[in-house]
Enzyme design. Structure first.
Site, PDB file in Angstrom:
ATOM      1  N   THR A 240       9.188  -9.261 -49.195  1.00 58.02           N
ATOM      2  CA  THR A 240      10.350  -8.872 -49.734  1.00 58.02           C
ATOM      3  C   THR A 240      11.388  -9.892 -49.390  1.00 58.02           C
ATOM      4  O   THR A 240      11.448 -10.279 -48.264  1.00 58.02           O
ATOM      5  CB  THR A 240      10.743  -7.657 -49.320  1.00 58.02           C
TER       6      THR A 240
ATOM      7  N   GLY B 107      11.795  -2.039 -46.343  1.00 57.50           N
ATOM      8  CA  GLY B 107      10.801  -0.956 -45.662  1.00 57.50           C
ATOM      9  C   GLY B 107      10.535   0.091 -46.620  1.00 57.50           C
ATOM     10  O   GLY B 107      10.296  -0.389 -47.719  1.00 57.50           O
TER      11      GLY B 107
ATOM     12  N   GLY C 222      10.267   2.098 -49.441  1.00 56.29           N
ATOM     13  CA  GLY C 222      11.275   2.455 -50.310  1.00 56.29           C
ATOM     14  C   GLY C 222      11.586   4.044 -50.493  1.00 56.29           C
ATOM     15  O   GLY C 222      12.690   4.409 -50.971  1.00 56.29           O
TER      16      GLY C 222
HETATM   17  N1  ASP Z   1      11.268  -1.507 -49.991  1.00 61.11           N
HETATM   18  C1  ASP Z   1      10.175  -2.216 -50.696  1.00 61.11           C
HETATM   19  C2  ASP Z   1       9.557  -1.031 -51.330  1.00 61.11           C
HETATM   20  O1  ASP Z   1       9.282   0.038 -50.918  1.00 61.11           O
HETATM   21  C3  ASP Z   1       8.980  -2.739 -49.756  1.00 61.11           C
HETATM   22  C4  ASP Z   1       9.488  -3.804 -48.614  1.00 61.11           C
HETATM   23  O2  ASP Z   1      10.600  -3.958 -48.452  1.00 61.11           O
HETATM   24  O3  ASP Z   1       8.625  -4.336 -48.242  1.00 61.11           O
HETATM   25  O4  ASP Z   1       9.102  -1.360 -52.436  1.00 61.11           O
END
Ligand code: ASP
Length: 181
Positions: free
Chosen positions: A95, A147, A149
């Site tokens: 990400t 993180g 989501g």
């Molecule tokens: N926040 C992202 C999601 O949940 C995943 C990540 O940040 O790695 O899609």
């Protein structure tokens, strides 16, 4: 085994935003998000409609293999065989988040992600949900999250941090710590 992408960009001066959710053909999802912001007719495009927008705007596309890496394929296989969790912190990279502050005091935020490994049923993460994983407000700050989501969506993390900074005059780091506690 297929890949879909979420991205968002937000301008803290105007609070214009351009998220896309669940696109599968955009080579650079953040470029598409910016186009959605500039186009201005809608705030959030998703799925097949987002892919159509990519094609109609003549933006660069890529096949699914472009996004696939051996590491991610292995991670999916491990998840499917119960050997790891979707957000294993040792393998959770990819990400991309960015915040910016220009010389005139304007802020902006952008987030781009493939989401979490093994997501199903058209799952959309927090990145393209304005106020959850991405938010920018000149009166406060700019936030791009990474993180799980689902947590960020439920709490409205990015907006909550900006609200604490704007309304309570909190500093950004304590505000973020309080929201994430
Ligand atoms: N926040 C992202 C999601 O949940 C995943 C990540 O940040 O790695 O899609």
């Amino acid at each position: 085994g297929t890949i879909s992408l979420d991205a968002a960009i937000m301008d803290g001066k105007t609070r214009a935003a351009g998220p896309i959710a669940g696109t599968s053909n955009a080579k650079n999802p953040i470029t598409v998000a910016r186009k959605v912001l500039e186009d201005g007719r809608h705030v959030l495009l998703s799925g097949a409609g987002a892919d159509q927008f990519v094609n109609e705007q003549g933006l660069e596309t890529a096949d699914q293999d472009y996004f696939e890496t051996p590491e991610r394929r292995e991670q999916l296989e491990q998840l499917q065989s119960g050997k790891t969790s979707a957000l294993n912190t040792e393998t959770k990279f990819g990400t991309v988040g960015a915040v910016a502050l220009d010389s005139e005091g304007h802020v902006a935020a952008a987030t781009s992600t493939g989401g979490i490994t093994g997501k199903r049923w058209g799952r959309i993460g927090d990145a393209p949900i304005i106020g959850a994983g991405t938010y920018a407000d000149d009166r406060a700050c700019a936030v791009s999250a990474t993180g799980q989501g689902e947590y960020f969506i439920r709490v409205g993390v990015a907006h909550e941090i900006c609200a604490r900074v704007r309304l309570d005059g909190e500093k950004i780091v304590p505000a973020a710590s309080a929201v994430m506690a």
